[in-house]
Design a protein around this motif. Sequence first.
Motif, short mmCIF file in Angstrom:
data_model
loop_
_atom_site.label_atom_id
_atom_site.label_comp_id
_atom_site.label_asym_id
_atom_site.label_seq_id
_atom_site.Cartn_x
_atom_site.Cartn_y
_atom_site.Cartn_z
N GLY A 1 12.15 -4.42 -3.90
CA GLY A 1 11.14 -4.10 -4.90
C GLY A 1 11.70 -3.04 -5.82
O GLY A 1 12.60 -2.28 -5.46
N ALA A 2 11.18 -2.97 -7.04
CA ALA A 2 11.69 -2.01 -8.01
C ALA A 2 11.41 -0.58 -7.55
O ALA A 2 10.42 -0.31 -6.87
N ASP A 3 12.30 0.33 -7.94
CA ASP A 3 12.16 1.72 -7.55
C ASP A 3 11.37 2.54 -8.57
O ASP A 3 11.10 3.72 -8.33
N ASP A 4 11.03 1.93 -9.71
CA ASP A 4 10.37 2.70 -10.75
C ASP A 4 9.05 2.07 -11.22
O ASP A 4 8.53 2.40 -12.27
N GLY A 5 8.50 1.15 -10.44
CA GLY A 5 7.26 0.49 -10.83
C GLY A 5 6.04 1.30 -10.42
O GLY A 5 6.12 2.32 -9.73
N LEU A 6 4.87 0.83 -10.85
CA LEU A 6 3.62 1.52 -10.52
C LEU A 6 3.38 1.58 -9.02
O LEU A 6 2.79 2.53 -8.51
N PHE A 7 3.84 0.56 -8.27
CA PHE A 7 3.55 0.46 -6.84
C PHE A 7 4.81 0.53 -5.99
O PHE A 7 4.91 -0.15 -4.97
N GLN A 8 5.77 1.32 -6.38
CA GLN A 8 7.06 1.32 -5.70
C GLN A 8 6.94 1.56 -4.20
O GLN A 8 6.44 2.59 -3.77
N GLY A 9 7.36 0.54 -3.45
CA GLY A 9 7.37 0.64 -2.00
C GLY A 9 6.11 0.25 -1.28
O GLY A 9 6.08 0.20 -0.05
N VAL A 10 5.03 -0.07 -1.99
CA VAL A 10 3.74 -0.36 -1.34
C VAL A 10 3.77 -1.74 -0.67
O VAL A 10 4.14 -2.73 -1.30
N PRO A 11 3.36 -1.84 0.60
CA PRO A 11 3.30 -3.13 1.28
C PRO A 11 2.25 -4.05 0.65
O PRO A 11 1.17 -3.61 0.27
N PHE A 12 2.58 -5.34 0.60
CA PHE A 12 1.78 -6.34 -0.07
C PHE A 12 1.81 -7.61 0.77
O PHE A 12 2.73 -7.83 1.56
N LEU A 13 0.80 -8.46 0.62
CA LEU A 13 0.74 -9.73 1.33
C LEU A 13 0.41 -10.86 0.37
O LEU A 13 -0.29 -10.64 -0.62
N ARG A 14 0.88 -12.06 0.67
CA ARG A 14 0.67 -13.23 -0.18
C ARG A 14 -0.31 -14.20 0.48
O ARG A 14 -0.13 -14.57 1.63
N LYS A 15 -1.30 -14.61 -0.25
CA LYS A 15 -2.19 -15.67 0.19
C LYS A 15 -1.41 -16.98 0.29
O LYS A 15 -0.58 -17.30 -0.57
N ASP A 16 -1.72 -17.78 1.31
CA ASP A 16 -0.92 -18.97 1.62
C ASP A 16 -1.25 -20.17 0.73
O ASP A 16 -1.19 -21.32 1.16
N ILE A 17 -1.61 -19.88 -0.51
CA ILE A 17 -1.85 -20.94 -1.49
C ILE A 17 -1.77 -20.31 -2.87
O ILE A 17 -2.07 -19.13 -3.04
N GLY A 18 -1.35 -21.08 -3.86
CA GLY A 18 -1.32 -20.58 -5.23
C GLY A 18 0.02 -20.01 -5.60
O GLY A 18 1.05 -20.69 -5.49
N ALA A 19 0.05 -18.77 -6.07
CA ALA A 19 1.29 -18.13 -6.50
C ALA A 19 2.32 -18.17 -5.38
O ALA A 19 2.00 -17.92 -4.21
N SER A 20 3.58 -18.47 -5.73
CA SER A 20 4.59 -18.79 -4.73
C SER A 20 5.74 -17.80 -4.72
O SER A 20 6.04 -17.13 -5.70
N GLU A 21 6.39 -17.73 -3.55
CA GLU A 21 7.66 -17.04 -3.39
C GLU A 21 8.72 -18.08 -3.03
O GLU A 21 8.52 -18.88 -2.11
N ALA A 22 9.84 -18.05 -3.72
CA ALA A 22 10.90 -19.03 -3.49
C ALA A 22 11.40 -18.93 -2.05
O ALA A 22 11.71 -17.85 -1.55
N SER B 1 2.53 7.19 -4.99
CA SER B 1 2.77 8.57 -5.38
C SER B 1 3.60 9.30 -4.32
O SER B 1 4.50 10.09 -4.66
N LEU B 2 3.34 9.02 -3.05
CA LEU B 2 4.09 9.66 -1.98
C LEU B 2 5.55 9.18 -1.96
O LEU B 2 6.46 9.96 -1.68
N VAL B 3 5.76 7.90 -2.26
CA VAL B 3 7.13 7.39 -2.37
C VAL B 3 7.85 8.08 -3.53
O VAL B 3 9.00 8.52 -3.43
N ARG B 4 7.14 8.22 -4.64
CA ARG B 4 7.72 8.80 -5.85
C ARG B 4 8.14 10.25 -5.61
O ARG B 4 9.15 10.71 -6.14
N SER B 5 7.37 10.96 -4.81
CA SER B 5 7.67 12.37 -4.55
C SER B 5 8.65 12.57 -3.40
O SER B 5 9.03 13.70 -3.10
N GLY B 6 9.05 11.47 -2.75
CA GLY B 6 10.01 11.56 -1.66
C GLY B 6 9.42 11.90 -0.32
O GLY B 6 10.16 12.15 0.65
N GLU B 7 8.08 11.89 -0.19
CA GLU B 7 7.44 12.23 1.08
C GLU B 7 7.48 11.10 2.09
O GLU B 7 7.31 11.31 3.29
N VAL B 8 7.70 9.88 1.61
CA VAL B 8 7.80 8.72 2.48
C VAL B 8 8.68 7.69 1.77
O VAL B 8 8.79 7.72 0.54
#
Length: 476
Positions: free
Chosen positions: A58-79, A16-23
């Motif tokens: 990351g997309a600029d219009d998604g539900l979580f635009q700009g939110v930091p995220f982390l990937r578990k080192d098993i399962g779903a992959s990043e190329a 929400s803060l990203v969307r409003s331009g506060e961060v």
Amino acid sequence: MQLSEYVNHDASGLASLVRSGEVTPLELTQLARAAFDQVNPRVNAVIEFYDDAEGVAGADDGLFQGVPFLRKDIGASEAGRLQEAGSRLFKGYRPNADSFYFQRAQRAGLRTLGRTTTPELGTAGFTESILNGITRNPWNLDLSAGGSSGGAAAAVAAGITPVAHASDTGGSIRIPASWCGLIGLNPSRGRISGGPTSQDASFGLSRTFVECRTVRDMAAALDVFSGPHPGDPFIVVQPKRPYVEELLQPTQPLLIGVARTKWGTVDLDPEILRAVDSTAALLEEMGHAITEIEAPFEPAERLKIALSRLNLAAAELDLAAERMGRRLGPDTLEPINLKLYEYGRNASFRPGELHEALRVMRFRTGEAICNFDILLTPTMPTVALPHGGPASTTNATLTAEEFIKADHALYQYVGIFNLTGQPSVSLPLAQSQSGMPIGLQIVGRFGDEATLVRVARDLEEARPWRQRRPAVHAGG
């Protein structure tokens, strides 16, 4: 924004803060890195914070635009990113394709900045490995963060990111959520695609989702990650409305089955039972009908299924070792995983018998609980345990059978719902006298995450947990 402000927001609040331009997303990435620098040396939850994190898209219009995220080192992959499954067997491995999960994460605006720890091959509920060391619980560094999504849970609990990728084959989202004071939802089988390489993984036992702190983040993450893809083995019933809209819907009176007895060989801690009883009383005050239930399955039958699956797991390891050009042995596998591999390789195995055992277990458990709208159970029979417990893959003293027995005894309330495919969520509804989190599990009907969202919202409003902070927390 200061780090002390960053850690007070959930993912929805930051978006929400990203969307409003506060961060800006770049500022959030820099704050996540500052949080990582401050607390990770103590908890060892994140094994790699990407060098190029500030350029992650990351997309600029998604539900979580700009939110930091982390990937578990098993399962779903990043190329192109390292994915080592906490194992020397996979050291240096980089997948060549993005999973559907991370495609959806990027479209939602999540910035994946690094990867979190997991026990080797995700086998255990204690996140400690020869490759990456011990992940410590931010509430008490002498205790386990749980597993196998222990790195994800410790990172979120300590304030590095407000949400993180997690996965669950026998409790691996809910166990660390319970021990680290978070929300951990294991969705219905088929709710979130494992494609393009792992649809219906592990006989449908394994699902992917997140660790988070608030119910509104859980609901938003369901909207982000849910939905079928071509090639999925089946399509679960789709929701009537977005899950975030369920937060505005009333909860109708429900028939609730409450588990007050142990479902395995580990005794239920009196503090956990008091938390169950207190929550049951609260639900009754809300207008729901409460009925006590016994274990809906035979622990010995579930144990037999687990041992039978080791043959398939051994075959999968043979293929993995061949692809990696490495030999299976003490230089590539930890003591318990090597024993599990040898047990499975030498075991007689009839696929039809395993399929039939799974069918019977699902059928009998389903019949036992079909009259209830939801169940209330402990998530774990105890609060967080010390590192190196009997269900750790680094424990060299156990046989394969002893490890599986210890594993199933400790995770007695969670793994059964991987078998049935029902959605279940651990909520941080209580604390022990020593201040450790106590998670309680709410189980829904198959395909009915909507009811879990509404009930979780009600409980969060009645017993808020958001302001609780562990001893090790960024910005403090």
